[in-house]
Design an enzyme around this catalytic site. Structure first.
Site, PDB file in Angstrom:
ATOM      1  CB  SER A  65      42.141  45.580  38.863  1.00 38.81           C
ATOM      2  OG  SER A  65      43.058  44.623  38.385  1.00 38.81           O
ATOM      3  CE  LYS A 106      35.669  44.583  37.661  1.00 34.44           C
ATOM      4  NZ  LYS A 106      35.722  43.490  38.645  1.00 34.44           N
ATOM      5  CG  HIS A 111      38.976  48.001  37.914  1.00 36.55           C
ATOM      6  ND1 HIS A 111      38.538  47.784  39.199  1.00 36.55           N
ATOM      7  CD2 HIS A 111      39.297  46.792  37.414  1.00 36.55           C
ATOM      8  CE1 HIS A 111      38.607  46.495  39.475  1.00 36.55           C
ATOM      9  NE2 HIS A 111      39.063  45.871  38.402  1.00 36.55           N
TER      10      HIS A 111
HETATM   11  N1  PLP Z   1      38.840  43.256  33.246  1.00 40.21           N
HETATM   12  C1  PLP Z   1      39.305  43.766  34.398  1.00 40.21           C
HETATM   13  C2  PLP Z   1      40.341  44.856  34.342  1.00 40.21           C
HETATM   14  C3  PLP Z   1      38.797  43.317  35.627  1.00 40.21           C
HETATM   15  O1  PLP Z   1      39.260  43.812  36.779  1.00 40.21           O
HETATM   16  C4  PLP Z   1      37.801  42.308  35.632  1.00 40.21           C
HETATM   17  C5  PLP Z   1      37.227  41.793  36.886  1.00 40.21           C
HETATM   18  O2  PLP Z   1      37.763  41.805  37.932  1.00 40.21           O
HETATM   19  C6  PLP Z   1      37.371  41.799  34.412  1.00 40.21           C
HETATM   20  C7  PLP Z   1      37.899  42.296  33.248  1.00 40.21           C
HETATM   21  C8  PLP Z   1      36.331  40.737  34.351  1.00 40.21           C
HETATM   22  O3  PLP Z   1      35.063  41.292  34.481  1.00 40.21           O
HETATM   23  P1  PLP Z   1      33.767  40.362  34.660  1.00 40.21           P
HETATM   24  O4  PLP Z   1      33.587  40.207  36.125  1.00 40.21           O
HETATM   25  O5  PLP Z   1      32.662  41.080  33.973  1.00 40.21           O
HETATM   26  O6  PLP Z   1      34.087  39.070  33.984  1.00 40.21           O
END
Ligand code: PLP
Length: 327
Positions: free
Chosen positions: A221, A280, A249
């Site tokens: 990310s 997202k 992502h």
């Molecule tokens: N995994 C990654 C790689 C993320 O970037 C994020 C959120 O930024 C999440 C998990 C968490 O996602 P959620 O917003 O659905 O909890």
């Protein structure tokens, strides 16, 4: 503590509060914090302010989109920092479906899934996600309130203290927290470094670990780097390990048909478990899921704590996600 020391400590704390909140100390009706906590927390916040790491939130006054308005400006501003990668957060079809589901299925279930919180729409969305990834005969999907929850629930449920988790050093915070919750031995490999992954898998084997699970973001990310899944799959298979990919992502837009990093590298069938988000690219609201081997998903439904002990995804969010995947 002498009364003068207590007084000077109270004054220091009041001064910090004033600096932090630009207001004078609360005069009444506030439950008193222990001085040690008050002092430590205000010191920490003060330090963050000095270091420039204290976070403030920009308040948006419009729906989320590529062009928005914020409280601090009268002019519209271009928004490059949301993970609204497909622009679906305010897409009319998504909003319309969310509203239809809200009206038809109610605001919420007031229950976890296994007590009385599963509607046909939850099963339909799970099936739709499984279909999106293919191999419905052997795969299944389980919904969570967020991808953070999916990551918090997966490792502890599937791995024991006899096992190993081998995690990329730049994995998302929710994977790190999920790993912390599980009793498996922990190994870490340098970001995207397949030779190091190979070494760490060997160390796990030498330590006598039974199951070895490799965990990586599909796309990291912070930098947008795509994990080299083809080479990772080769090493995972060489060691008879299990591959877990967090595709938050990537889902919806990476790969020829948006099926994520596995599709991008042509290795969808070699990845055992994918966690991703509905928050997202897929509509931008909330919700997450694990899709993977049906056997493993069945255990998650029975033992994954964020699933068992947290409320069902709201119908409007289910509707929005189905519309986003349709689109
Ligand atoms: N995994 C990654 C790689 C993320 O970037 C994020 C959120 O930024 C999440 C998990 C968490 O996602 P959620 O917003 O659905 O909890």
């Amino acid at each position: 503590m002498s009364s003068s020391i207590a007084k000077s400590s109270a004054m220091r704390i009041a001064a910090r509060r004033h600096r932090l909140f630009s207001s004078t100390a609360v005069t009444g009706g506030r439950a008193q914090l222990p001085a040690a906590l008050e002092e430590r927390v205000s010191q920490t916040l003060d330090n963050m302010k000095s270091a420039g790491t204290f976070k403030t939130e920009r308040v948006i006054t419009t729906p989320q989109s590529s062009s928005i308005k914020v409280q601090t400006s009268t002019k519209p501003v271009l928004n490059f920092c949301a993970t609204n990668s497909l622009g679906l957060a305010d897409h009319p079809t998504v909003v319309q479906r969310a509203s239809e589901y809200l009206n038809k299925w109610g605001n919420g279930l007031s229950s976890v899934r296994f007590i009385c919180g599963t509607q046909t729409i939850h099963k339909d969305l799970e099936n739709q996600i499984t279909e999106f990834y293919g191999q419905q005969e052997t795969r299944d999907t389980i919904l969570y309130a967020s991808c953070f929850d999916a990551n918090a629930g997966i490792f502890e449920s599937l791995l024991t203290d006899q096992d190993a988790i081998i995690s990329d050093s730049l994995n998302h915070a929710s994977i790190i927290d999920g790993v912390r919750l599980c009793k498996a031995k922990r190994f870490r490999y340098a970001n995207g470094d397949v030779a190091d992954l190979d070494r760490q898998l060997q160390l796990a084997a030498d330590a006598g670990c039974h199951v070895k699970m490799v965990a990586t973001d599909g796309v990291f990310s912070m930098d947008g780097v795509i994990a080299p899944l083809k080479e990772i799959c080769d090493v995972v298979e060489k060691h008879g390990a299990v591959l877990f990919v967090d595709d938050a992502h990537a889902t919806g837009f990476l790969g020829p048909s948006g099926r994520g990093s596995g599709e991008y590298w042509g290795v969808m069938d070699r990845v055992h478990l994918v966690n991703s988000t509905l928050g997202k690219a897929l509509g931008g609201a909330s919700g997450g899921y694990t899709v993977g081997d049906r056997l493993l998903v069945t255990l998650l439904r029975n033992t994954s704590r964020p699933y068992l002990f947290s409320n069902t995804l709201a119908p409007s969010m289910v509707g929005a996600a189905t519309a986003a995947i349709d689109l």
